[in-house]
Design a protein around this motif. Sequence first.
Motif, PDB file in Angstrom:
ATOM      1  N   UNK A  50       0.913  -1.197  -0.042  1.00 48.92           N
ATOM      2  CA  UNK A  50      -0.121   0.091   0.063  1.00 48.92           C
ATOM      3  C   UNK A  50       0.790   1.248  -0.037  1.00 48.92           C
ATOM      4  N   UNK A  51       0.279   2.372  -0.547  1.00 50.44           N
ATOM      5  CA  UNK A  51       0.894   3.651  -0.322  1.00 50.44           C
ATOM      6  C   UNK A  51       0.286   4.491   0.773  1.00 50.44           C
ATOM      7  N   UNK A  52       1.094   5.029   1.576  1.00 50.17           N
ATOM      8  CA  UNK A  52       0.504   5.355   2.704  1.00 50.17           C
ATOM      9  C   UNK A  52       1.030   7.108   2.613  1.00 50.17           C
ATOM     10  N   UNK A  53      -0.167   7.875   2.515  1.00 47.93           N
ATOM     11  CA  UNK A  53       0.403   9.542   2.542  1.00 47.93           C
ATOM     12  C   UNK A  53       0.079   9.875   3.859  1.00 47.93           C
ATOM     13  N   UNK A  54       0.658  10.815   4.412  1.00 46.17           N
ATOM     14  CA  UNK A  54       0.619  11.833   5.578  1.00 46.17           C
ATOM     15  C   UNK A  54       0.807  13.202   5.454  1.00 46.17           C
ATOM     16  N   UNK A  55      -0.097  13.923   5.827  1.00 43.94           N
ATOM     17  CA  UNK A  55       0.196  15.315   5.879  1.00 43.94           C
ATOM     18  C   UNK A  55       0.790  16.041   7.079  1.00 43.94           C
ATOM     19  N   UNK A  56       1.904  16.622   7.259  1.00 40.76           N
ATOM     20  CA  UNK A  56       2.351  17.322   8.413  1.00 40.76           C
ATOM     21  C   UNK A  56       2.852  18.588   7.970  1.00 40.76           C
ATOM     22  N   UNK A  58       3.107  21.571   6.035  1.00 43.52           N
ATOM     23  CA  UNK A  58       3.013  21.851   4.799  1.00 43.52           C
ATOM     24  C   UNK A  58       3.942  20.931   4.192  1.00 43.52           C
ATOM     25  N   UNK A  59       3.787  19.699   4.533  1.00 44.34           N
ATOM     26  CA  UNK A  59       4.596  18.673   3.948  1.00 44.34           C
ATOM     27  C   UNK A  59       3.708  17.394   3.824  1.00 44.34           C
ATOM     28  N   UNK A  60       4.002  16.952   2.696  1.00 41.22           N
ATOM     29  CA  UNK A  60       3.237  15.341   2.467  1.00 41.22           C
ATOM     30  C   UNK A  60       4.546  14.428   2.604  1.00 41.22           C
ATOM     31  N   UNK A  75       9.333  12.995   0.766  1.00 38.64           N
ATOM     32  CA  UNK A  75       8.721  14.135   1.558  1.00 38.64           C
ATOM     33  C   UNK A  75       8.749  15.230   0.333  1.00 38.64           C
ATOM     34  N   UNK A  76       7.345  15.808   0.372  1.00 45.65           N
ATOM     35  CA  UNK A  76       7.133  16.933  -0.678  1.00 45.65           C
ATOM     36  C   UNK A  76       6.622  17.947   0.141  1.00 45.65           C
ATOM     37  N   UNK A  77       6.841  19.149  -0.687  1.00 40.65           N
ATOM     38  CA  UNK A  77       6.355  20.455  -0.227  1.00 40.65           C
ATOM     39  C   UNK A  77       4.832  20.659  -0.601  1.00 40.65           C
ATOM     40  N   UNK A  78       3.951  20.962  -0.015  1.00 41.02           N
ATOM     41  CA  UNK A  78       2.584  21.189  -0.308  1.00 41.02           C
ATOM     42  C   UNK A  78       2.508  22.607  -0.942  1.00 41.02           C
ATOM     43  N   UNK A  79       3.446  23.514  -0.705  1.00 40.04           N
ATOM     44  CA  UNK A  79       3.583  24.815  -1.222  1.00 40.04           C
ATOM     45  C   UNK A  79       3.927  25.091  -2.628  1.00 40.04           C
ATOM     46  N   UNK A  80       4.169  23.894  -3.566  1.00 35.33           N
ATOM     47  CA  UNK A  80       4.538  24.030  -4.777  1.00 35.33           C
ATOM     48  C   UNK A  80       3.301  23.750  -5.440  1.00 35.33           C
ATOM     49  N   UNK A  81       3.260  24.072  -6.859  1.00 35.65           N
ATOM     50  CA  UNK A  81       2.193  24.041  -7.936  1.00 35.65           C
ATOM     51  C   UNK A  81       1.824  22.482  -7.667  1.00 35.65           C
ATOM     52  N   UNK A  82       0.596  22.332  -7.685  1.00 36.80           N
ATOM     53  CA  UNK A  82      -0.176  21.125  -7.384  1.00 36.80           C
ATOM     54  C   UNK A  82      -0.069  20.067  -8.867  1.00 36.80           C
ATOM     55  N   UNK A  83       0.021  20.788  -9.862  1.00 42.39           N
ATOM     56  CA  UNK A  83       0.454  19.966 -11.074  1.00 42.39           C
ATOM     57  C   UNK A  83       1.764  19.171 -10.839  1.00 42.39           C
ATOM     58  N   UNK A  84       2.580  20.061 -10.535  1.00 43.74           N
ATOM     59  CA  UNK A  84       4.080  19.737 -10.414  1.00 43.74           C
ATOM     60  C   UNK A  84       3.993  18.547  -9.358  1.00 43.74           C
ATOM     61  N   UNK A  85       3.331  18.704  -8.168  1.00 46.84           N
ATOM     62  CA  UNK A  85       3.430  17.776  -7.411  1.00 46.84           C
ATOM     63  C   UNK A  85       2.720  16.477  -7.449  1.00 46.84           C
TER      64      UNK A  85
END
Length: 175
Positions: A50-56, A58-60, A75-85
């Motif tokens: 399974x893939x588990x995603x957690x928001x902490x 401003x990070x995913x 870990x990804x920044x949620x402050x970047x463009x949604x399409x790029x993410x």
Amino acid sequence: MASALQTQIESLRLRAQASPAGAFFRWWVDELKGMLPAPLRERLQHAQRKVVARVEGTELELFWQEGESLQQLDVFSLEQDAEVLRRQIQDLLSRHELEEAPRVLVMPEAGILRKTLTLPLAAEANLRQALAFEMDRHTPFPADQVHFDYRVIDRDRDRGQMQLELVVSPAAPLD
């Protein structure tokens, strides 16, 4: 037509899982899995990743879970463009062969509404539709502004009722 048939099949599947026969078959399959050779057991377990995603904040954070093991992917920044993410996440999942793996979102308790409901057993055949129809009665939100899921807690066949846990989150932050 296909939707009505799928609804009936899902209803039968849920009833079978909740029955004593369903409990027996789950136990039996677990016992059979224990008798498989180790390499085959590992391949089966690998197929249940399974893939588990957690928001902490401003990070995913993305993890993959295989059995009891949980390993961080990135870990990804949620402050970047949604399409790029989205593209970055899709590339990551492709590299790890997780495109088809089920996905689980872990949310902070403060971001969800949890409520226990009692509904007639007859609603089980179209439970998701029934919950969406009654969403504004049980929550402060209309169904088109939320994401929701449920878990059946108990079925009382004598009284013709079922108890379930409804979990609701506003759609805007998740989207």
